[in-house]
Design a protein around this motif. Structure first.
Motif, PDB file in Angstrom:
ATOM      1  N   PRO A  89      -3.798   5.624  -4.276  1.00  0.00           N
ATOM      2  CA  PRO A  89      -3.131   6.182  -2.885  1.00  0.00           C
ATOM      3  C   PRO A  89      -4.060   5.923  -1.867  1.00  0.00           C
ATOM      4  O   PRO A  89      -5.259   6.145  -1.863  1.00  0.00           O
ATOM      5  CB  PRO A  89      -2.842   7.454  -3.166  1.00  0.00           C
ATOM      6  CG  PRO A  89      -3.207   7.549  -4.679  1.00  0.00           C
ATOM      7  CD  PRO A  89      -4.087   6.699  -5.117  1.00  0.00           C
ATOM      8  N   VAL A  90      -3.573   5.415  -0.775  1.00  0.00           N
ATOM      9  CA  VAL A  90      -4.446   5.475   0.693  1.00  0.00           C
ATOM     10  C   VAL A  90      -4.306   6.082   1.552  1.00  0.00           C
ATOM     11  O   VAL A  90      -2.846   6.568   1.661  1.00  0.00           O
ATOM     12  CB  VAL A  90      -4.637   3.849   1.021  1.00  0.00           C
ATOM     13  CG1 VAL A  90      -5.050   2.827   0.103  1.00  0.00           C
ATOM     14  CG2 VAL A  90      -3.173   3.377   1.460  1.00  0.00           C
ATOM     15  N   SER A  91      -4.943   6.223   2.554  1.00  0.00           N
ATOM     16  CA  SER A  91      -4.599   7.058   3.756  1.00  0.00           C
ATOM     17  C   SER A  91      -4.989   6.064   4.770  1.00  0.00           C
ATOM     18  O   SER A  91      -6.060   5.705   5.182  1.00  0.00           O
ATOM     19  CB  SER A  91      -5.573   8.401   3.731  1.00  0.00           C
ATOM     20  OG  SER A  91      -5.194   8.915   5.387  1.00  0.00           O
ATOM     21  N   VAL A  92      -3.890   5.823   5.792  1.00  0.00           N
ATOM     22  CA  VAL A  92      -4.133   5.154   6.986  1.00  0.00           C
ATOM     23  C   VAL A  92      -3.569   5.967   8.449  1.00  0.00           C
ATOM     24  O   VAL A  92      -2.486   6.295   8.049  1.00  0.00           O
ATOM     25  CB  VAL A  92      -3.134   3.844   6.860  1.00  0.00           C
ATOM     26  CG1 VAL A  92      -3.249   2.967   8.110  1.00  0.00           C
ATOM     27  CG2 VAL A  92      -3.645   2.908   5.496  1.00  0.00           C
ATOM     28  N   THR A  93      -4.509   5.899   9.068  1.00  0.00           N
ATOM     29  CA  THR A  93      -4.119   6.608  10.206  1.00  0.00           C
ATOM     30  C   THR A  93      -3.705   5.747  11.528  1.00  0.00           C
ATOM     31  O   THR A  93      -3.247   6.378  12.597  1.00  0.00           O
ATOM     32  CB  THR A  93      -5.457   7.673  10.683  1.00  0.00           C
ATOM     33  OG1 THR A  93      -6.367   6.754  10.914  1.00  0.00           O
ATOM     34  CG2 THR A  93      -5.705   8.864   9.685  1.00  0.00           C
ATOM     35  N   LEU A 115       0.824  -1.320   0.109  1.00  0.00           N
ATOM     36  CA  LEU A 115      -0.144  -0.007  -0.027  1.00  0.00           C
ATOM     37  C   LEU A 115       0.755   1.178  -0.071  1.00  0.00           C
ATOM     38  O   LEU A 115       1.897   1.421   0.698  1.00  0.00           O
ATOM     39  CB  LEU A 115      -0.760  -0.018   1.138  1.00  0.00           C
ATOM     40  CG  LEU A 115      -1.908  -1.016   1.317  1.00  0.00           C
ATOM     41  CD1 LEU A 115      -1.516  -2.309   1.693  1.00  0.00           C
ATOM     42  CD2 LEU A 115      -2.859  -0.480   2.294  1.00  0.00           C
ATOM     43  N   PHE A 116       0.526   2.231  -1.101  1.00  0.00           N
ATOM     44  CA  PHE A 116       1.149   3.502  -1.013  1.00  0.00           C
ATOM     45  C   PHE A 116       0.366   4.588  -0.628  1.00  0.00           C
ATOM     46  O   PHE A 116      -0.812   4.539  -1.089  1.00  0.00           O
ATOM     47  CB  PHE A 116       1.733   3.711  -2.335  1.00  0.00           C
ATOM     48  CG  PHE A 116       3.011   2.569  -2.570  1.00  0.00           C
ATOM     49  CD1 PHE A 116       4.298   2.926  -2.184  1.00  0.00           C
ATOM     50  CD2 PHE A 116       2.453   1.145  -3.103  1.00  0.00           C
ATOM     51  CE1 PHE A 116       5.044   1.802  -2.519  1.00  0.00           C
ATOM     52  CE2 PHE A 116       3.529   0.355  -3.314  1.00  0.00           C
ATOM     53  CZ  PHE A 116       4.827   0.535  -3.023  1.00  0.00           C
ATOM     54  N   ASP A 117       0.755   5.672  -0.116  1.00  0.00           N
ATOM     55  CA  ASP A 117       0.094   6.804   0.274  1.00  0.00           C
ATOM     56  C   ASP A 117       0.191   7.961  -0.871  1.00  0.00           C
ATOM     57  O   ASP A 117       1.146   7.521  -1.872  1.00  0.00           O
ATOM     58  CB  ASP A 117       0.135   7.527   1.575  1.00  0.00           C
ATOM     59  CG  ASP A 117       1.647   8.167   1.657  1.00  0.00           C
ATOM     60  OD1 ASP A 117       2.497   8.242   0.862  1.00  0.00           O
ATOM     61  OD2 ASP A 117       2.181   8.552   2.916  1.00  0.00           O
ATOM     62  N   ALA A 118      -0.286   9.040  -1.035  1.00  0.00           N
ATOM     63  CA  ALA A 118      -0.391  10.206  -1.784  1.00  0.00           C
ATOM     64  C   ALA A 118       1.077  10.713  -2.229  1.00  0.00           C
ATOM     65  O   ALA A 118       1.600  11.169  -2.940  1.00  0.00           O
ATOM     66  CB  ALA A 118      -1.257  11.211  -1.751  1.00  0.00           C
ATOM     67  N   ARG A 119       1.877  10.632  -1.071  1.00  0.00           N
ATOM     68  CA  ARG A 119       3.365  11.148  -1.158  1.00  0.00           C
ATOM     69  C   ARG A 119       4.234   9.887  -1.756  1.00  0.00           C
ATOM     70  O   ARG A 119       5.506  10.116  -1.729  1.00  0.00           O
ATOM     71  CB  ARG A 119       3.741  11.341   0.290  1.00  0.00           C
ATOM     72  CG  ARG A 119       3.368  12.685   0.595  1.00  0.00           C
ATOM     73  CD  ARG A 119       3.465  12.907   2.091  1.00  0.00           C
ATOM     74  NE  ARG A 119       5.002  12.955   2.564  1.00  0.00           N
ATOM     75  CZ  ARG A 119       4.990  13.074   3.910  1.00  0.00           C
ATOM     76  NH1 ARG A 119       4.277  13.301   4.959  1.00  0.00           N
ATOM     77  NH2 ARG A 119       6.386  13.024   4.251  1.00  0.00           N
ATOM     78  N   GLY A 120       3.580   9.013  -1.921  1.00  0.00           N
ATOM     79  CA  GLY A 120       4.409   7.562  -2.507  1.00  0.00           C
ATOM     80  C   GLY A 120       5.110   6.807  -1.428  1.00  0.00           C
ATOM     81  O   GLY A 120       6.073   5.774  -1.690  1.00  0.00           O
ATOM     82  N   HIS A 162     -11.111  -0.012   3.555  1.00  0.00           N
ATOM     83  CA  HIS A 162     -11.726  -0.998   2.478  1.00  0.00           C
ATOM     84  C   HIS A 162     -11.179  -0.824   1.172  1.00  0.00           C
ATOM     85  O   HIS A 162     -11.030   0.555   0.895  1.00  0.00           O
ATOM     86  CB  HIS A 162     -13.262  -1.049   2.471  1.00  0.00           C
ATOM     87  CG  HIS A 162     -13.876  -1.928   1.555  1.00  0.00           C
ATOM     88  ND1 HIS A 162     -14.172  -3.246   1.629  1.00  0.00           N
ATOM     89  CD2 HIS A 162     -14.232  -1.526   0.249  1.00  0.00           C
ATOM     90  CE1 HIS A 162     -14.550  -3.715   0.619  1.00  0.00           C
ATOM     91  NE2 HIS A 162     -14.880  -2.849  -0.101  1.00  0.00           N
ATOM     92  N   ILE A 163     -10.619  -1.670   0.443  1.00  0.00           N
ATOM     93  CA  ILE A 163     -10.164  -1.581  -0.608  1.00  0.00           C
ATOM     94  C   ILE A 163     -10.996  -2.466  -1.635  1.00  0.00           C
ATOM     95  O   ILE A 163     -11.341  -3.913  -1.464  1.00  0.00           O
ATOM     96  CB  ILE A 163      -8.752  -2.144  -0.911  1.00  0.00           C
ATOM     97  CG1 ILE A 163      -7.879  -1.197  -0.133  1.00  0.00           C
ATOM     98  CG2 ILE A 163      -8.066  -2.170  -2.144  1.00  0.00           C
ATOM     99  CD1 ILE A 163      -7.840   0.292  -0.443  1.00  0.00           C
TER     100      ILE A 163
END
Length: 182
Positions: free
Chosen positions: A99-103, A15-20, A66-67
């Protein structure tokens, strides 16, 4: 000599975020206790779970998101022979294509952290990931690879009388794509 060991089937999820940056878990449990690895887990074979459904479930359980199956791409297949002299592994390597966001930062299995892909090899990661799976994943992103790794004389093997893992090179072969015939 062929080692008669059980096979386990699992998924690794990239999994990658918007910043790579890539999401990794520092594992609290075996296998690979204390090491960083992509999130993932074992296939529910007794339920007839598909590898993609397993990836979707593990992402939801560990990352809390969820993906859709349509956002998963099977990038690789890695088989490990005689990991820690205990089992053979068949691992489906999935990349989440958005891109995903995981907190979340802490889950039952370990600590979740975002890492720049350029720094992954500086982390304490399993040797098969360091020398084989991660380089192949990077090389074949958006494509597909299949690799077979022989762990019977390398990482994951315990020194006699201890649980300390030896850090040794492994033997492996790329089974797909095949090199061009000359």
């Amino acid at each position: 000599m062929t080692m008669k060991l059980p096979y386990k089937i699992a998924v690794l999820c990239y999994l990658f975020d918007a910043r790579g940056r890539m999401l990794l878990i520092q594992r609290l449990n075996e296998p690979n206790k204390g090491l960083y690895s992509p999130i993932g887990g074992k296939l529910h074979m007794d339920e007839g779970e598909s590898p993609a459904a397993c990836a979707q479930r593990e992402i939801e359980e560990e990352a809390g998101i969820h993906i859709d199956l349509s956002d998963l791409q099977l990038t690789g297949l890695a088989s490990e022979h005689a990991f820690a002299d205990e089992t053979h592994w068949l691992m489906f390597c999935y990349e989440v294509m958005i891109p995903v966001s995981v907190t979340r930062t802490q889950i039952r299995e370990g600590k979740l952290e975002w890492h720049d892909p350029a720094t992954i090899l500086e982390l304490n990661i399993p040797d098969t990931d360091r020398h084989v799976i991660w380089p192949l994943f990077q090389k074949f992103r958006g494509q597909f690879f299949h690799v077979h790794i022989d762990c019977s004389a390398g990482p994951g093997r315990s020194d006699e009388g201890t649980k300390r893992r030896r850090q040794m090179p492994v033997q492996w072969r790329l089974e797909y794509p095949r090199p061009p015939k000359t």
